[in-house]
Design a protein around this motif. Structure first.
Motif, PDB file in Angstrom:
ATOM      1  N   GLU A 261      18.784 -23.821 -11.313  1.00 29.55           N
ATOM      2  CA  GLU A 261      18.016 -23.392 -10.146  1.00 29.55           C
ATOM      3  C   GLU A 261      18.634 -23.988  -8.890  1.00 29.55           C
TER       4      GLU A 261
ATOM      5  N   HIS B 188      13.931 -17.765  -5.961  1.00 29.39           N
ATOM      6  CA  HIS B 188      13.078 -17.247  -7.037  1.00 29.39           C
ATOM      7  C   HIS B 188      13.645 -15.938  -7.575  1.00 29.39           C
ATOM      8  N   TYR B 189      14.116 -15.101  -6.686  1.00 26.14           N
ATOM      9  CA  TYR B 189      14.670 -13.800  -7.068  1.00 26.14           C
ATOM     10  C   TYR B 189      15.943 -13.969  -7.894  1.00 26.14           C
TER      11      TYR B 189
ATOM     12  N   GLN C 122      20.984  -9.941  -8.179  1.00 26.45           N
ATOM     13  CA  GLN C 122      20.771 -11.371  -8.414  1.00 26.45           C
ATOM     14  C   GLN C 122      22.065 -12.156  -8.257  1.00 26.45           C
TER      15      GLN C 122
ATOM     16  N   GLN D  29      22.324 -11.900 -15.226  1.00 23.56           N
ATOM     17  CA  GLN D  29      21.863 -11.519 -13.894  1.00 23.56           C
ATOM     18  C   GLN D  29      22.287 -10.097 -13.563  1.00 23.56           C
TER      19      GLN D  29
ATOM     20  N   CYS E  70      17.332 -16.895  -9.310  1.00 19.60           N
ATOM     21  CA  CYS E  70      17.432 -17.934 -10.344  1.00 19.60           C
ATOM     22  C   CYS E  70      16.597 -17.660 -11.588  1.00 19.60           C
ATOM     23  N   THR E  71      15.764 -16.630 -11.566  1.00 14.70           N
ATOM     24  CA  THR E  71      14.912 -16.373 -12.726  1.00 14.70           C
ATOM     25  C   THR E  71      15.722 -15.990 -13.962  1.00 14.70           C
ATOM     26  N   ALA E  72      16.933 -15.452 -13.765  1.00 11.98           N
ATOM     27  CA  ALA E  72      17.782 -15.049 -14.892  1.00 11.98           C
ATOM     28  C   ALA E  72      18.940 -16.020 -15.088  1.00 11.98           C
TER      29      ALA E  72
END
Length: 248
Positions: free
Chosen positions: A241, A232-233, A162, A158, A235-237
């Protein structure tokens, strides 16, 4: 030192309720739990008070009943690495009994805190004499290891913005009504240290997070208009979740 907020006549029952919430004590027979209840000492420590330092002999371990405590290690050149920030309900200092009775980190109150402290020698004897207690200790160590693994993942995958978003998400609950208003639990400088960044990096990353997700920050107050956008911003990395079970 002042006591935690229990009525004098009901202190024993208050201690029992606090102790009963921990899996470590749940593994103990009733007679042993009763011993810890009688041995528990309620204390209040002021902001900045050091409970113990790295490499100190472990005389006590603690449960927080109110407030925040910083756990940290010191580098050879005197810098401080924050390894955890723990709050109400958390137990700390107990793992020293399996590390030659020496604390592997220091602990300092970041605000006025109420704590229960227990003699470390009692826990060491309980682990040696009761297999269920020993297994509970192993379970606690496993959970800490899982959290550390998740944090290593976060540092590697992250970016700074993030990681801040992830921190904010862990202050939220699934059923919170949007927009969500939060108050940062402790100073931004400590949040930065906890997330593995310098204060100036934290400020830049927080500004980027504001621009990218439309959160609003004023002092220690944060407003999150859309939890889905923030999750979404952030947790994508990450391999998990929102909602995430691990806590900062």
């Amino acid at each position: 030192m002042a006591a935690v907020n229990c009525k004098k006549a009901d202190t024993k029952f208050c201690f029992e309720d606090i102790i009963a919430r921990h899996s470590l004590f749940a593994a103990m027979p009733d007679t042993l739990v009763e011993g810890f209840v009688h041995a528990a000492q309620p204390i209040t420590v002021s902001k900045g008070s050091t409970l113990f330092m790295q490499n100190d002999e472990a005389e006590w371990f603690y449960i927080i009943t109110k407030g925040w405590v910083k756990l940290f290690r010191e580098t050879l050149d005197g810098d401080e690495a924050v390894i955890d920030m723990v709050t109400t309900g958390h137990i700390f200092g107990e793992s020293a009994i399996i590390d030659d009775g020496i604390h592997s980190f220091g602990a300092t109150a970041v605000e006025e805190c109420d704590l229960l402290r227990f003699p470390s020698k009692m826990l060491k004897a309980a682990v040696a004499e009761n297999h269920a207690v020993a297994l509970a200790m192993l379970g606690s160590m496993s959970r800490h290891r899982k959290q550390q693994t998740r944090e290593i993942e976060s540092l590697n995958l992250q970016n700074a913005s993030q990681r801040i978003g992830c921190f904010l998400l862990r202050l939220c609950r699934v059923n919170d009504v949007e927009p969500i208003s939060l108050q940062l639990p402790y100073d931004k400088s400590l949040i930065a240290a906890r997330l593995g960044m310098k204060s100036e990096t934290f400020s830049r990353a927080l500004n980027k997070l504001r621009n990218d997700t439309s959160i609003a920050v004023k002092g220690s107050n944060v407003e999150i208009p859309e939890i889905d956008a923030l999750s979404h911003y952030a947790c994508t990395a990450c391999s998990s979740e929102f909602p995430c079970d691990d806590l900062h």
